[in-house]
Scaffold this motif. Structure first.
Motif, PDB file in Angstrom:
ATOM      1  N   ALA A  21       0.875  -1.174   0.000  1.00 38.15           N
ATOM      2  CA  ALA A  21       0.000   0.000   0.000  1.00 38.15           C
ATOM      3  C   ALA A  21       0.911   1.222   0.000  1.00 38.15           C
ATOM      4  O   ALA A  21       1.845   1.317   0.779  1.00 38.15           O
ATOM      5  CB  ALA A  21      -0.892  -0.014   1.234  1.00 38.15           C
ATOM      6  N   ASP A  22       0.650   2.151  -0.910  1.00 41.29           N
ATOM      7  CA  ASP A  22       1.542   3.294  -1.055  1.00 41.29           C
ATOM      8  C   ASP A  22       0.743   4.486  -1.560  1.00 41.29           C
ATOM      9  O   ASP A  22      -0.203   4.326  -2.314  1.00 41.29           O
ATOM     10  CB  ASP A  22       2.649   2.951  -2.055  1.00 41.29           C
ATOM     11  CG  ASP A  22       3.745   3.988  -2.094  1.00 41.29           C
ATOM     12  OD1 ASP A  22       4.199   4.304  -3.197  1.00 41.29           O
ATOM     13  OD2 ASP A  22       4.144   4.484  -1.033  1.00 41.29           O
ATOM     14  N   TYR A  29      -4.308   7.119  -4.056  1.00 34.12           N
ATOM     15  CA  TYR A  29      -3.934   5.818  -3.512  1.00 34.12           C
ATOM     16  C   TYR A  29      -3.504   4.898  -4.645  1.00 34.12           C
ATOM     17  O   TYR A  29      -4.218   4.720  -5.615  1.00 34.12           O
ATOM     18  CB  TYR A  29      -5.121   5.216  -2.762  1.00 34.12           C
ATOM     19  CG  TYR A  29      -4.751   3.999  -2.007  1.00 34.12           C
ATOM     20  CD1 TYR A  29      -5.044   2.744  -2.523  1.00 34.12           C
ATOM     21  CD2 TYR A  29      -4.081   4.074  -0.801  1.00 34.12           C
ATOM     22  CE1 TYR A  29      -4.693   1.607  -1.843  1.00 34.12           C
ATOM     23  CE2 TYR A  29      -3.730   2.948  -0.119  1.00 34.12           C
ATOM     24  CZ  TYR A  29      -4.031   1.710  -0.641  1.00 34.12           C
ATOM     25  OH  TYR A  29      -3.676   0.584   0.039  1.00 34.12           O
ATOM     26  N   SER A  45      -5.935  -1.989  -5.242  1.00 26.55           N
ATOM     27  CA  SER A  45      -5.332  -2.061  -3.913  1.00 26.55           C
ATOM     28  C   SER A  45      -4.595  -3.390  -3.758  1.00 26.55           C
ATOM     29  O   SER A  45      -4.881  -4.356  -4.484  1.00 26.55           O
ATOM     30  CB  SER A  45      -6.417  -1.950  -2.838  1.00 26.55           C
ATOM     31  OG  SER A  45      -7.193  -3.142  -2.815  1.00 26.55           O
ATOM     32  N   THR A  99      -7.174  -0.226   4.314  1.00 22.70           N
ATOM     33  CA  THR A  99      -6.606   0.196   3.027  1.00 22.70           C
ATOM     34  C   THR A  99      -5.080   0.300   3.051  1.00 22.70           C
ATOM     35  O   THR A  99      -4.455   0.336   1.994  1.00 22.70           O
ATOM     36  CB  THR A  99      -7.186   1.551   2.579  1.00 22.70           C
ATOM     37  OG1 THR A  99      -6.898   2.531   3.571  1.00 22.70           O
ATOM     38  CG2 THR A  99      -8.673   1.461   2.331  1.00 22.70           C
ATOM     39  N   LYS A 100      -4.478   0.332   4.229  1.00 28.77           N
ATOM     40  CA  LYS A 100      -3.024   0.406   4.335  1.00 28.77           C
ATOM     41  C   LYS A 100      -2.366  -0.970   4.428  1.00 28.77           C
ATOM     42  O   LYS A 100      -1.166  -1.073   4.654  1.00 28.77           O
ATOM     43  CB  LYS A 100      -2.626   1.253   5.547  1.00 28.77           C
ATOM     44  CG  LYS A 100      -3.012   2.712   5.387  1.00 28.77           C
ATOM     45  CD  LYS A 100      -2.562   3.526   6.575  1.00 28.77           C
ATOM     46  CE  LYS A 100      -2.968   4.990   6.385  1.00 28.77           C
ATOM     47  NZ  LYS A 100      -2.558   5.826   7.496  1.00 28.77           N
ATOM     48  N   SER A 102      -0.570  -4.199   3.386  1.00 26.87           N
ATOM     49  CA  SER A 102       0.340  -4.684   2.355  1.00 26.87           C
ATOM     50  C   SER A 102       0.425  -6.199   2.481  1.00 26.87           C
ATOM     51  O   SER A 102       0.108  -6.760   3.530  1.00 26.87           O
ATOM     52  CB  SER A 102       1.729  -4.075   2.540  1.00 26.87           C
ATOM     53  OG  SER A 102       1.697  -2.677   2.361  1.00 26.87           O
TER      54      SER A 102
END
Length: 173
Positions: A21-22, A29, A45, A99-100, A102
């Motif tokens: 996530a970056d 996003y 995502s 959403t963050k 990874s």
């Protein structure tokens, strides 16, 4: 080699080391994909990419998570086998609904290092590294849980193959 380019689509492969996530340069996003030979950004995502990969091997992410729960009783931040035959085992850094979140490929990890800012540096077998905003203890736990899951699933697959070979060798015994 780092390539800062955008790809309209991407499929996770055995060369995928991490799906991160970056937040891109435009503050939109985006997802950064680290492969053994290159890095780039894609639109979906990380969790959507993992779900797409699972579906290309016949199951959804949710199905893979349920399988992990059934095999080794891991219910939260469950590691998954996208494709066990090619060693594609991934684990989430935090809850996949965040959403963050990874996803890291277990196979490519060489070691972890604790950083001064309570993050964790992941060193990959090819010499690349990435710093994740997750505690060292949490990352170490995810690696250990993924190793346990891999061991149990691999043993189950080997057992079933042996059973199948025995049935073929003696079909009417």
């Amino acid at each position: 080699m780092v390539k800062n380019y955008y790809s309209p689509s991407y499929e996770i492969t055995p060369f995928t080391m991490a799906v991160l996530a970056d937040f891109g340069k435009t503050e939109e996003y985006t997802t950064c994909v680290l492969e053994t030979q290159e890095e780039f950004f894609v639109e979906p995502s990380p969790t959507k990419l993992v779900d797409f990969a699972c579906k290309s091997f016949g199951a959804s992410l949710k199905g893979r998570q349920e399988g992990t729960r059934d095999i080794c009783n891991i219910t939260h931040k469950a590691p998954i086998a996208i494709d066990p035959s090619s060693g594609m085992y991934f684990f989430p850094t935090i809850s996949p609904i965040n959403t963050k979140c990874s996803w890291i490929a277990h196979t490519h990890i060489d070691q972890l290092k604790m950083t001064d800012n309570h993050c964790t540096e992941i060193l990959f077998k090819n010499g690349k590294s990435v710093t994740i905003d997750v505690s060292y203890g949490s990352m170490l736990n995810q690696i250990q849980r993924t190793a346990q899951f891999r061991y149990l699933l691999d043993n189950r697959i080997k057992y079933l193959r042996r059973q199948g070979a025995d049935m073929v060798a003696e079909p009417y015994a």
